[in-house]
Write a protein that holds these residues in place. Sequence first.
Motif, PDB file in Angstrom:
ATOM      1  N   ALA A  34       0.817  -1.223   0.000  1.00 50.36           N
ATOM      2  CA  ALA A  34       0.000   0.000   0.000  1.00 50.36           C
ATOM      3  C   ALA A  34       0.847   1.269   0.000  1.00 50.36           C
ATOM      4  CB  ALA A  34      -0.934   0.007   1.207  1.00 50.36           C
ATOM      5  N   LYS A  35       2.155   1.144   0.151  1.00 45.35           N
ATOM      6  CA  LYS A  35       3.029   2.312   0.210  1.00 45.35           C
ATOM      7  C   LYS A  35       3.364   2.805  -1.200  1.00 45.35           C
ATOM      8  CE  LYS A  35       5.397   0.576   4.355  1.00 45.35           C
ATOM      9  NZ  LYS A  35       6.703   0.096   4.881  1.00 45.35           N
ATOM     10  N   PRO A  36       3.499   4.128  -1.368  1.00 46.85           N
ATOM     11  CA  PRO A  36       3.979   4.624  -2.662  1.00 46.85           C
ATOM     12  C   PRO A  36       5.415   4.166  -2.888  1.00 46.85           C
ATOM     13  CG  PRO A  36       3.828   6.413  -1.071  1.00 46.85           C
ATOM     14  CD  PRO A  36       3.202   5.212  -0.427  1.00 46.85           C
ATOM     15  N   MET A  37       5.768   3.987  -4.156  1.00 44.63           N
ATOM     16  CA  MET A  37       7.066   3.431  -4.485  1.00 44.63           C
ATOM     17  C   MET A  37       8.215   4.268  -3.929  1.00 44.63           C
ATOM     18  SD  MET A  37       6.662   0.548  -6.131  1.00 44.63           S
ATOM     19  CE  MET A  37       8.302   0.363  -6.806  1.00 44.63           C
ATOM     20  N   TYR A  38       8.044   5.586  -3.871  1.00 46.12           N
ATOM     21  CA  TYR A  38       9.145   6.434  -3.420  1.00 46.12           C
ATOM     22  C   TYR A  38       9.487   6.198  -1.944  1.00 46.12           C
ATOM     23  CZ  TYR A  38       5.970   9.690  -1.011  1.00 46.12           C
ATOM     24  OH  TYR A  38       5.051  10.244  -0.159  1.00 46.12           O
ATOM     25  N   MET A  39       8.557   5.585  -1.193  1.00 47.16           N
ATOM     26  CA  MET A  39       8.800   5.335   0.220  1.00 47.16           C
ATOM     27  C   MET A  39       9.525   4.013   0.467  1.00 47.16           C
ATOM     28  SD  MET A  39       5.328   6.609   2.175  1.00 47.16           S
ATOM     29  CE  MET A  39       6.013   6.073   3.749  1.00 47.16           C
ATOM     30  N   LEU A  40       9.647   3.192  -0.567  1.00 44.45           N
ATOM     31  CA  LEU A  40      10.238   1.865  -0.377  1.00 44.45           C
ATOM     32  C   LEU A  40      11.758   1.935  -0.394  1.00 44.45           C
ATOM     33  CD1 LEU A  40       7.974  -0.422  -2.596  1.00 44.45           C
ATOM     34  CD2 LEU A  40       7.681   0.264  -0.210  1.00 44.45           C
ATOM     35  N   SER A  41      12.376   1.045   0.359  1.00 47.91           N
ATOM     36  CA  SER A  41      13.834   0.907   0.315  1.00 47.91           C
ATOM     37  C   SER A  41      14.247   0.362  -1.047  1.00 47.91           C
ATOM     38  CB  SER A  41      14.300  -0.050   1.404  1.00 47.91           C
ATOM     39  OG  SER A  41      13.840  -1.366   1.125  1.00 47.91           O
ATOM     40  N   THR A  42      15.533   0.457  -1.336  1.00 46.89           N
ATOM     41  CA  THR A  42      16.045  -0.079  -2.604  1.00 46.89           C
ATOM     42  C   THR A  42      15.726  -1.558  -2.735  1.00 46.89           C
ATOM     43  OG1 THR A  42      17.840   1.526  -2.633  1.00 46.89           O
ATOM     44  CG2 THR A  42      18.112  -0.427  -3.997  1.00 46.89           C
ATOM     45  N   GLY A  43      15.899  -2.311  -1.641  1.00 45.70           N
ATOM     46  CA  GLY A  43      15.610  -3.735  -1.681  1.00 45.70           C
ATOM     47  C   GLY A  43      14.146  -4.035  -1.934  1.00 45.70           C
ATOM     48  N   SER A  44      13.256  -3.297  -1.291  1.00 41.73           N
ATOM     49  CA  SER A  44      11.814  -3.525  -1.487  1.00 41.73           C
ATOM     50  C   SER A  44      11.392  -3.157  -2.903  1.00 41.73           C
ATOM     51  CB  SER A  44      11.012  -2.726  -0.461  1.00 41.73           C
ATOM     52  OG  SER A  44      11.219  -3.236   0.842  1.00 41.73           O
ATOM     53  N   ARG A  45      11.963  -2.094  -3.446  1.00 43.71           N
ATOM     54  CA  ARG A  45      11.671  -1.738  -4.841  1.00 43.71           C
ATOM     55  C   ARG A  45      12.106  -2.858  -5.771  1.00 43.71           C
ATOM     56  NH1 ARG A  45      11.102   4.008  -5.865  1.00 43.71           N
ATOM     57  NH2 ARG A  45      12.216   3.798  -7.826  1.00 43.71           N
ATOM     58  N   ARG A  46      13.271  -3.414  -5.510  1.00 42.76           N
ATOM     59  CA  ARG A  46      13.754  -4.538  -6.313  1.00 42.76           C
ATOM     60  C   ARG A  46      12.774  -5.706  -6.260  1.00 42.76           C
ATOM     61  NH1 ARG A  46      18.610  -4.718  -9.603  1.00 42.76           N
ATOM     62  NH2 ARG A  46      19.801  -2.885  -8.998  1.00 42.76           N
ATOM     63  N   LYS A  47      12.222  -5.956  -5.081  1.00 45.51           N
ATOM     64  CA  LYS A  47      11.267  -7.052  -4.942  1.00 45.51           C
ATOM     65  C   LYS A  47      10.002  -6.791  -5.760  1.00 45.51           C
ATOM     66  CE  LYS A  47      12.907  -7.945  -0.251  1.00 45.51           C
ATOM     67  NZ  LYS A  47      12.525  -7.982   1.189  1.00 45.51           N
ATOM     68  N   VAL A  48       9.575  -5.534  -5.814  1.00 49.45           N
ATOM     69  CA  VAL A  48       8.421  -5.182  -6.650  1.00 49.45           C
ATOM     70  C   VAL A  48       8.744  -5.449  -8.118  1.00 49.45           C
ATOM     71  CG1 VAL A  48       6.920  -3.313  -7.424  1.00 49.45           C
ATOM     72  CG2 VAL A  48       7.534  -3.486  -5.011  1.00 49.45           C
ATOM     73  N   TRP A  49       9.931  -5.011  -8.568  1.00 46.69           N
ATOM     74  CA  TRP A  49      10.296  -5.231  -9.977  1.00 46.69           C
ATOM     75  C   TRP A  49      10.389  -6.726 -10.286  1.00 46.69           C
ATOM     76  CZ3 TRP A  49       8.869  -0.758 -10.313  1.00 46.69           C
ATOM     77  CH2 TRP A  49       9.540   0.388  -9.930  1.00 46.69           C
ATOM     78  N   LEU A  50      10.926  -7.512  -9.364  1.00 50.82           N
ATOM     79  CA  LEU A  50      11.045  -8.951  -9.584  1.00 50.82           C
ATOM     80  C   LEU A  50       9.671  -9.622  -9.594  1.00 50.82           C
ATOM     81  CD1 LEU A  50      14.160  -9.608  -7.344  1.00 50.82           C
ATOM     82  CD2 LEU A  50      14.056  -9.943  -9.827  1.00 50.82           C
ATOM     83  N   THR A  51       8.789  -9.184  -8.712  1.00 54.71           N
ATOM     84  CA  THR A  51       7.418  -9.702  -8.726  1.00 54.71           C
ATOM     85  C   THR A  51       6.768  -9.424 -10.078  1.00 54.71           C
ATOM     86  OG1 THR A  51       7.159  -9.464  -6.336  1.00 54.71           O
ATOM     87  CG2 THR A  51       5.139  -9.478  -7.652  1.00 54.71           C
ATOM     88  N   ALA A  52       6.943  -8.216 -10.566  1.00 54.82           N
ATOM     89  CA  ALA A  52       6.398  -7.851 -11.875  1.00 54.82           C
ATOM     90  C   ALA A  52       6.995  -8.715 -12.971  1.00 54.82           C
ATOM     91  CB  ALA A  52       6.669  -6.375 -12.148  1.00 54.82           C
ATOM     92  N   ALA A  53       8.310  -8.921 -12.920  1.00 51.48           N
ATOM     93  CA  ALA A  53       9.001  -9.663 -13.966  1.00 51.48           C
ATOM     94  C   ALA A  53       8.484 -11.092 -14.094  1.00 51.48           C
ATOM     95  CB  ALA A  53      10.507  -9.667 -13.687  1.00 51.48           C
ATOM     96  N   PHE A  54       8.288 -11.750 -12.962  1.00 52.12           N
ATOM     97  CA  PHE A  54       7.877 -13.152 -13.019  1.00 52.12           C
ATOM     98  C   PHE A  54       6.373 -13.312 -13.197  1.00 52.12           C
ATOM     99  CE2 PHE A  54      12.108 -13.698 -11.359  1.00 52.12           C
ATOM    100  CZ  PHE A  54      12.509 -14.918 -11.902  1.00 52.12           C
ATOM    101  N   ALA A  55       5.592 -12.282 -12.880  1.00 59.89           N
ATOM    102  CA  ALA A  55       4.138 -12.372 -13.058  1.00 59.89           C
ATOM    103  C   ALA A  55       3.686 -11.931 -14.442  1.00 59.89           C
ATOM    104  CB  ALA A  55       3.428 -11.525 -12.002  1.00 59.89           C
ATOM    105  N   ALA A  56       4.557 -11.238 -15.168  1.00 56.86           N
ATOM    106  CA  ALA A  56       4.146 -10.654 -16.450  1.00 56.86           C
ATOM    107  C   ALA A  56       3.792 -11.699 -17.497  1.00 56.86           C
ATOM    108  CB  ALA A  56       5.248  -9.742 -16.984  1.00 56.86           C
ATOM    109  N   GLY A  57       4.406 -12.872 -17.412  1.00 57.53           N
ATOM    110  CA  GLY A  57       4.072 -13.953 -18.342  1.00 57.53           C
ATOM    111  C   GLY A  57       4.578 -13.739 -19.746  1.00 57.53           C
ATOM    112  N   THR A  58       5.601 -12.907 -19.916  1.00 55.62           N
ATOM    113  CA  THR A  58       6.110 -12.610 -21.260  1.00 55.62           C
ATOM    114  C   THR A  58       7.039 -13.720 -21.748  1.00 55.62           C
ATOM    115  OG1 THR A  58       7.834 -11.313 -20.169  1.00 55.62           O
ATOM    116  CG2 THR A  58       5.951 -10.114 -21.070  1.00 55.62           C
TER     117      THR A  58
END
Length: 209
Positions: free
Chosen positions: A131-155
């Motif tokens: 629920a937090k805006p991306m700018y509030m996340l630590s570098t590690g948490s942002r990375r986890k968001v990008w990785l979640t996106a990468a594996f869920a995208a189904g490309t």
Amino acid sequence: MNADAEEPVLRVQGLRFGWGNAPLFDQLSFELPPGVSLVRGGDGSGKSTLLQLLAGAQNADAGVLAIHGIRLDLQRDAYRHQVFWIDPQTEAHDALAAKGYLDSLSHHYPHFSVDTMRELAEGFGLGPHLAKPMYMLSTGSRRKVWLTAAFAAGTPLTLIDQPFSALDAPSIRFLRELLGDAADHPSRAWLLADHEAPEHLALKKTIDV
């Protein structure tokens, strides 16, 4: 496994790119099979730039890029729907909540899986941060968001720059499990960019730059 299982996901022919008069890549050609492959090189060698070129986020000086026959130069939008890549340093999504960013991906990637996204977010321990805006996340948490996106995208093609950077130990273990599963995928390809190969991971191809 069907007859087409080992058909290349990505074909690169005669890729050329440089800054000014200095060529970074010249007549680079390769095919990327299903599974996990690696772009390997030191700082400044062009790893990140190559991922940008393959994603269609940076224009090459010459060359043909095709994912399952869809050429970037002829069908740019269709090509970009076939590949997931994000600059891990981007601030473009800072105003969005993490969950808002993830939910938005279904509009761009036709095979994006909400169920997979939820499982990945749990696996990376993102629950308290969605629920937090991306700018509030630590570098590690942002990375986890990008990785979640990468594996869920189904490309068909997924590009990940320095996948283990800034992750905590549980997330590194979880990512290794994901990549281990991806290594045996019959039709999708993951291309990692890093200084060295991840331990105990069967790579289909290594591209040194």
